[in-house]
Design a protein around this motif. Structure first.
Motif, PDB file in Angstrom:
ATOM      1  N   THR A  47      -0.942  -4.543  16.065  1.00 25.90           N
ATOM      2  CA  THR A  47      -1.731  -3.413  15.559  1.00 25.90           C
ATOM      3  C   THR A  47      -1.926  -3.504  14.038  1.00 25.90           C
ATOM      4  OG1 THR A  47       0.198  -1.986  15.206  1.00 25.90           O
ATOM      5  CG2 THR A  47      -0.848  -1.877  17.376  1.00 25.90           C
ATOM      6  N   ALA A  98       8.688  -5.655   9.773  1.00 23.93           N
ATOM      7  CA  ALA A  98       8.052  -6.746   9.026  1.00 23.93           C
ATOM      8  C   ALA A  98       6.909  -6.222   8.171  1.00 23.93           C
ATOM      9  CB  ALA A  98       7.556  -7.819   9.995  1.00 23.93           C
ATOM     10  N   GLY A 142      -2.564  -9.381  10.200  1.00 24.14           N
ATOM     11  CA  GLY A 142      -1.308 -10.066   9.885  1.00 24.14           C
ATOM     12  C   GLY A 142      -0.696 -10.862  11.020  1.00 24.14           C
ATOM     13  N   ALA A 144      13.672  -6.452  18.861  1.00 28.16           N
ATOM     14  CA  ALA A 144      12.434  -6.370  18.073  1.00 28.16           C
ATOM     15  C   ALA A 144      11.220  -5.955  18.879  1.00 28.16           C
ATOM     16  CB  ALA A 144      12.166  -7.723  17.407  1.00 28.16           C
ATOM     17  N   ALA A 148       6.349  -0.242   7.811  1.00 31.41           N
ATOM     18  CA  ALA A 148       5.431   0.855   8.119  1.00 31.41           C
ATOM     19  C   ALA A 148       5.902   2.166   7.493  1.00 31.41           C
ATOM     20  CB  ALA A 148       5.318   1.009   9.639  1.00 31.41           C
ATOM     21  N   GLY A 149       4.941   3.022   7.231  1.00 31.07           N
ATOM     22  CA  GLY A 149       5.243   4.332   6.633  1.00 31.07           C
ATOM     23  C   GLY A 149       4.970   5.425   7.655  1.00 31.07           C
TER      24      GLY A 149
END
Ligand SMILES: Cc1cc2nc3c(=O)[nH]c(=O)nc-3n(C[C@H](O)[C@H](O)[C@H](O)COP(=O)(O)OP(=O)(O)OC[C@H]3O[C@@H](n4cnc5c(N)ncnc54)[C@H](O)[C@@H]3O)c2cc1C
Length: 474
Positions: free
Chosen positions: A77, A151, A82, A116, A154-155
């Motif tokens: 996502t 990695a 990335g 993960a 995220a916020g």
């Protein structure tokens, strides 16, 4: 045509992982090569889907021995491309989605230990089942995985109160670029024993190693929640409201999200089952959420009183308080559906920027004027995490304009926004990272010793440059 080394690698991986663990057919690997925004589409050489840490390590060792780049992929996502290859038919996508066990939740320690590939939503549910809160929430949480969340650092909606992914991580297990495993799954709140290695991997976007498991901090589960939608006369007034709420009790403030009048209008237009629960539309809105673990707190009444005082001071012009779980969800939908509504309205240019909080009014005013001068009729829809100084300064094509003609102005529009952000001491990527999309900006904004240090770290941890090649570093 595959090289002989690539053929050998695929034979080795097939023997190691079995049919469930390796995809090689063009139709099977294709979805792993396209990113969420459909900006990139490069078919992977193959997709490895190991089911445990030892197999992840073996995959990395085999790929490195073959000189093949490894692209770690979680929920795919990423909004900056990335998690997909940068060139066709030569990079191995390493999907973590089969590492999906929540190993432990400890309500006293307030920790969650999980692999993960567990989705953020599954981890939230596991925490909730133990009476706790995993205090990280993004709209993509049903798909995004913990490895990708870490990695990408995220916020999301609750950073204001609990910090971003970086602030929540206590321990990590990581497969390093040489295929060895760093077992750093510690649950310690205090541990001053040298450099903080786990933080190197948080936000590294898969360029330093592969996260296989993590220990995250939890919080007590809120038992009283109050949500209100407020119309405010200006961005400055929105900040004044933020100040009032913080001064009253910052520990209650769970989310403080900004939406422009134009952004809400797009949601109401393109998502048919949404509605505005205020008498008249406004130019600016704020969605406020207060929460506390204390069940005896009359939070609705507290918020109502705070908003009444803000209305008397002309900081808020109108407000509605949710009276049920359904109403809370309906108010949050107005915010959560912003990306979807913009997608349906035509071509978009996205800027995920941050500035010091006090400079937000200037950012929105100056960047809006600059974009309006570049494209007549452009729809300017800034929204997002105002309490963190983070605005998704998104731009939607004018009604009726050819999408390709609008996207031809993307570079100029992004430059115009970035020029203002830079002038205000901000960042060109607040949450979404650098990925494949923004390495040139990293060079321009973080040059000198900062970029040199980043390169030294990369060379030390991944000397062959095979971990997520072409991402993050220019
Ligand atoms: C609708 C929508 C809303 C979003 N909202 C937010 C938001 O509010 N806040 C925010 O911060 N982001 C947001 N995002 C961006 C995105 O969801 C986050 O960046 C998320 O953290 C990515 O998780 P993922 O599992 O999908 O990772 P991926 O997209 O698969 O990967 C992201 C990066 O991490 C690397 N990676 C993935 N897994 C691993 C691993 N196990 N080890 C090492 N590297 C790995 C990849 O190579 C890539 O560089 C949003 C995205 C969408 C589509």
């Amino acid at each position: 045509m595959r090289t002989a080394k690539a053929e050998t690698l695929i034979t080795e991986l097939a023997a190691l992982l079995g049919p469930a663990g390796l995809l090689t057919e063009a139709a099977d690997v294709a979805p792993y090569g396209e990113d969420w925004r459909r900006l990139y589409n490069h078919r992977p050489l193959a997709v490895a889907r190991p089911a445990n840490t030892a197999d992840v390590a073996a995959v990395v060792r085999a790929a490195v021995a073959a000189g093949v780049g490894v692209v770690p992929q979680g929920g795919n996502t990423s909004l900056v491309g990335g998690a997909v290859p940068t060139v066709p038919d030569s990079q191995l996508v390493l999907s973590l989605s089969r590492l999906r066990t929540v190993r432990a939740v400890d309500p006293l320690e307030l920790t969650l230990t999980a692999e993960a590939g567990v989705t953020l939503q599954a981890a939230q549910e596991a925490a909730a089942a133990a009476g706790c809160l995993l205090p990280l929430s993004i709209s993509a949480e049903g798909t995004a995985q913990l490895g990708g969340i870490l990695a990408a650092n995220a916020g999301g909606n609750n950073t204001l109160r609990y910090g971003n992914a970086r602030d929540l991580v206590l321990g990590l297990e990581v497969v390093l670029a040489d295929g060895s495993v760093w077992e750093g799954l510690r649950r310690l709140r205090k541990d001053n024993t040298g450099y903080c290695l786990r933080q190197l991997f948080v936000g590294s976007e898969g360029t330093l190693g592969v996260i296989t498991a993590c220990v995250l901090k939890l919080a007590p589960r809120p038992r009283a929640v109050a949500v209100a939608l407020c119309a405010v006369p200006s961005v400055a007034a929105a900040l004044a409201l933020l100040g009032r709420l913080q001064n009253f009790d910052a520990s209650l403030l769970q989310a403080f999200e900004y939406m422009s009048g134009e952004g809400v209008a797009l949601v109401l237009r393109y998502l048919p089952d949404t509605r505005l629960p205020l008498t008249t539309p406004a130019a600016h809105y704020v969605l406020v959420e207060l929460a506390t673990p204390r069940p005896d707190t009359a939070l609705d009444a507290v918020l109502e009183e705070l908003l009444a005082a803000a209305m008397e001071a002309d900081v808020v012009t109108d407000a509605v308080l949710a009276r049920s779980e359904g109403q809370r969800a309906a108010l949050w939908r107005l915010r959560e559906e912003h990306s979807e509504a913009q997608k349906r309205a035509g071509a978009n240019v996205k800027n995920d920027v941050s500035v010091p909080i006090a400079r937000l009014p200037e950012l929105i005013a100056r960047a809006s004027a600059a974009c309006a001068a570049l494209v007549e009729g452009i729809r300017i829809v800034p929204f997002g995490h105002l309490g963190d100084g983070n605005v998704h300064f998104n731009l939607v094509q004018p009604e009726g304009m050819d999408p390709a003609a609008f996207l031809a102005r993307e570079g100029a529009l992004m430059e115009a926004v970035c020029a203002v952000v830079r002038d205000l001491d901000g960042s060109f990527s607040a949450e979404h990272g650098v990925g494949a999309l923004k390495p040139p900006l990293l060079a321009a904004w973080r040059g000198g010793p900062e970029l040199a240090l980043m390169r030294q770290i990369k060379n030390a941890l991944d000397p062959l440059g095979l971990m997520n090649p072409g991402k993050l570093l220019p």
